[in-house]
Design a protein around this motif. Structure first.
Motif, mmCIF file in Angstrom:
data_model
loop_
_atom_site.group_PDB
_atom_site.id
_atom_site.type_symbol
_atom_site.label_atom_id
_atom_site.label_comp_id
_atom_site.label_asym_id
_atom_site.label_seq_id
_atom_site.Cartn_x
_atom_site.Cartn_y
_atom_site.Cartn_z
ATOM 1 N N ASN A 110 0.833 -1.198 0.000
ATOM 2 C CA ASN A 110 0.000 0.000 0.000
ATOM 3 C C ASN A 110 0.868 1.248 0.000
ATOM 4 O O ASN A 110 0.655 2.179 -0.793
ATOM 5 C CB ASN A 110 -0.914 -0.022 1.237
ATOM 6 N N MET A 111 1.849 1.285 0.903
ATOM 7 C CA MET A 111 2.749 2.436 0.955
ATOM 8 C C MET A 111 3.533 2.584 -0.347
ATOM 9 O O MET A 111 3.707 3.697 -0.869
ATOM 10 C CB MET A 111 3.718 2.281 2.124
ATOM 11 N N ALA A 112 4.015 1.461 -0.869
ATOM 12 C CA ALA A 112 4.829 1.500 -2.082
ATOM 13 C C ALA A 112 4.025 2.037 -3.260
ATOM 14 O O ALA A 112 4.513 2.864 -4.043
ATOM 15 C CB ALA A 112 5.377 0.111 -2.392
ATOM 16 N N VAL A 113 2.783 1.572 -3.418
ATOM 17 C CA VAL A 113 1.948 2.016 -4.529
ATOM 18 C C VAL A 113 1.722 3.520 -4.460
ATOM 19 O O VAL A 113 1.853 4.242 -5.455
ATOM 20 C CB VAL A 113 0.611 1.246 -4.534
ATOM 21 N N ARG A 114 1.375 4.002 -3.283
ATOM 22 C CA ARG A 114 1.100 5.432 -3.138
ATOM 23 C C ARG A 114 2.351 6.272 -3.381
ATOM 24 O O ARG A 114 2.285 7.346 -3.976
ATOM 25 C CB ARG A 114 0.509 5.703 -1.756
ATOM 26 N N ALA A 115 3.481 5.788 -2.898
ATOM 27 C CA ALA A 115 4.719 6.531 -3.094
ATOM 28 C C ALA A 115 5.150 6.523 -4.558
ATOM 29 O O ALA A 115 5.587 7.547 -5.098
ATOM 30 C CB ALA A 115 5.816 5.943 -2.215
#
Length: 540
Positions: free
Chosen positions: A203-208
């Protein structure tokens, strides 16, 4: 004027901070003794009506010397019963107002510690966050021109039996950021809770990945950043599919808006996935805000190599669930000043040849010396031994600047787990005893670079399942260890079986390095980078 081109609302907010908070705080650094006297008087006055205050005659105390004679230095275990009773019965035992919530952290007994957070505590954290934001804005041009990725825990993770919520300090600190900064965050609701830690990192990776304008990346431990980058490298194709809106069941929950230009840029990097770094993915990154001291220092050089050349690594400061200890007032040189207007500090110089040394006050600290920290806070911690060691790095005006060096003896902390020596000793003993085994010599090494613990154990024959059994015992004793293993931030425990005689060789090595033979004490939990004995050559 340059900054206002990027965000006039944030610029106006921080200019107001300069006059409302920053200038008064800096003024106090010219006379730390007077500021600390005022804080102590204020704490004693406000808490005089509590059960603790009445017992220790807070209403009668006028000086630090009287306070030190009346109130003993304590640990959390000394206060645990009062904290739990106050929560259960709503009596004012430690604080003059009931807690809004508690921050939870691991304790030395394996039972979590719950630190009271009052309305006044929240106001203080908001002020701290404004001060720190102003220092960053002042020191790094256009630091907030792009989006912000703050990786933090949940402010509320559950409720205690009395009904008061508990959660993480990092979540609370995010909630207390200036509103203009929170609105720039890619994770405005924090990192989603749940048992699937891999999904959280995705989730964090996608948003970043979706946002090329990322200009600030903030999280307490740099190992979190390295873990995020490792997930991006290992699952790059999957993450691109999520960004493109694929049909997998978990895509709908993770997908987020991404421009076609950005998606094309990312797709062009597929062949470089294994070597991707922050400089390639976010060339506009102006700052990484994280811890740089203690064991985190081992990771900083590797982290810097992954960043754009102009990116600043900014020290987050001496912070814990119990106490926000410093404010970084000079982010270019990472000079951190104690929160002298909020907490009352005492320090005991770290000197093995002088046990039982008397505490000294903030204005008596000497540059280059190391000290153990004792704090008295506005939220019910009185002469509380933090089990932390700091170094005095210099002075800002007349106030000492400090940096965190390490936890006190018997504690290691790779990525927030805070593992205690007695937990290791008990866990190893329980696992071996359950199988009719024992070992007089073993040492657990905390390897910060590999994010792994290695148990070096002298024994002729060991059960093959020892690693798993040891992890189960430590997870049961330490909730933070369990969480960090589940998230992958800690790698599986490794066991190094040692040849007979290794314990004697280790003892001789320590004596040759200056330890007195008659006073030799085996430290069973150590950092690998601080251990000068080569256990590897004694492995079976």
């Amino acid at each position: 004027m340059f900054r206002s081109l990027y965000d006039p609302v944030l610029s106006l907010s921080l200019m107001l901070t300069k006059y409302r908070d920053w200038n008064p705080f800096i003024a106090q650094t010219h006379c730390p003794e007077r500021a600390q006297q005022a804080v102590l008087r204020d704490i004693l006055r406000h808490q005089a009506g509590t059960a603790f205050g009445r017992t220790h005659r807070f209403g009668m105390l006028r000086t630090y010397e009287e306070f030190a004679r009346e109130v003993p230095i304590c640990t959390y275990e000394d206060l645990r019963s009062a904290i739990e009773a106050q929560e259960k019965n709503r009596e004012l035992l430690l604080t003059s107002s009931p807690p809004l919530l508690f921050t939870q952290t691991s304790g030395t007994t394996g039972v979590p510690k719950h630190i009271p957070i009052l309305k006044a505590t929240v106001r203080a954290i908001r002020r701290y966050q404004r001060l720190f934001a102003y220092a960053q804005w002042q020191g790094v041009p256009a630091i907030y021109q792009g989006s912000v990725l703050v990786i933090n825990g949940q402010t509320i993770e559950g409720r205690l039996p009395g009904g008061t919520p508990f959660g993480s300090m990092s979540g609370l600190m995010f909630d207390c950021l200036p509103g203009a900064i929170r609105r720039k965050s890619l994770l405005r609701d924090g990192v989603p809770a749940g048992s699937d830690y891999r999904q959280r990192y995705r989730n964090m990776a996608v948003r970043a990945l979706a946002d090329p304008s990322l200009s600030v990346l903030a999280t307490p431990n740099p190992s979190t950043i390295l873990k995020l980058l490792a997930v991006i490298r290992s699952e790059y194709s999957t993450l691109l599919e999520l960004l493109a809106g694929g049909s997998q069941s978990d895509v709908r929950s993770l997908s987020c808006p991404v421009s076609s230009v950005r998606l094309s840029q990312l797709q062009a990097l597929v062949g470089q996935a294994a070597g991707l770094d922050c400089a390639t993915l976010w060339p506009n990154l102006r700052a990484v805000v994280t811890w740089t001291g203690g064991n985190c220092a081992v990771l900083i050089a590797g982290l810097r190599a992954l960043l754009p050349p102009r990116t600043r690594v900014i020290e987050m400061g001496y912070l814990s669930s119990e106490c926000l200890g410093t404010v970084n007032v000079d982010v270019l040189n990472n000079r951190c000043v104690p929160t002298l207007e909020e907490n009352f500090f005492e320090f005991v110089e770290v000197d093995d040849d002088a046990p039982g040394a008397e505490p000294v006050l903030l204005h008596h600290l000497q540059e280059g010396r190391n000290y153990a920290v004792i704090v008295t806070t506005r939220n019910g911690l009185y002469r509380y031994a933090m089990n932390d060691i700091i170094e005095v790095t210099g002075f800002f005006n007349r106030t000492p600047t400090i940096r965190f060096i390490q936890k006190g003896k018997g504690v290691t902390n790779i990525t927030g787990e805070k593992l205690y020596e007695h937990q290791v000793t008990e866990a190893v003993g329980q696992v071996l005893n359950a199988r009719g085994l024992s070992s007089e010599f073993f040492v657990m090494l905390a390897d910060v670079e590999d994010s792994r613990y290695t148990l070096c154990l002298e024994h002729i024959a060991l059960p093959v399942e020892l690693e798993g059994l040891l992890e189960e015992r430590l997870s049961a004793m330490n909730i933070e260890f369990k969480a960090k293993r589940a998230s992958g931030r800690l790698q599986p425990i490794r066991v190094l079986q040692l040849r007979p005689g290794t314990g004697d060789a280790y003892r001789q090595h320590c004596v040759s390095k200056g330890q007195r033979e008659a006073q030799f004490k085996l430290i069973r939990l150590q950092y690998a980078h601080e251990c000068t004995f080569d256990f590897g050559q004694y492995g079976r």
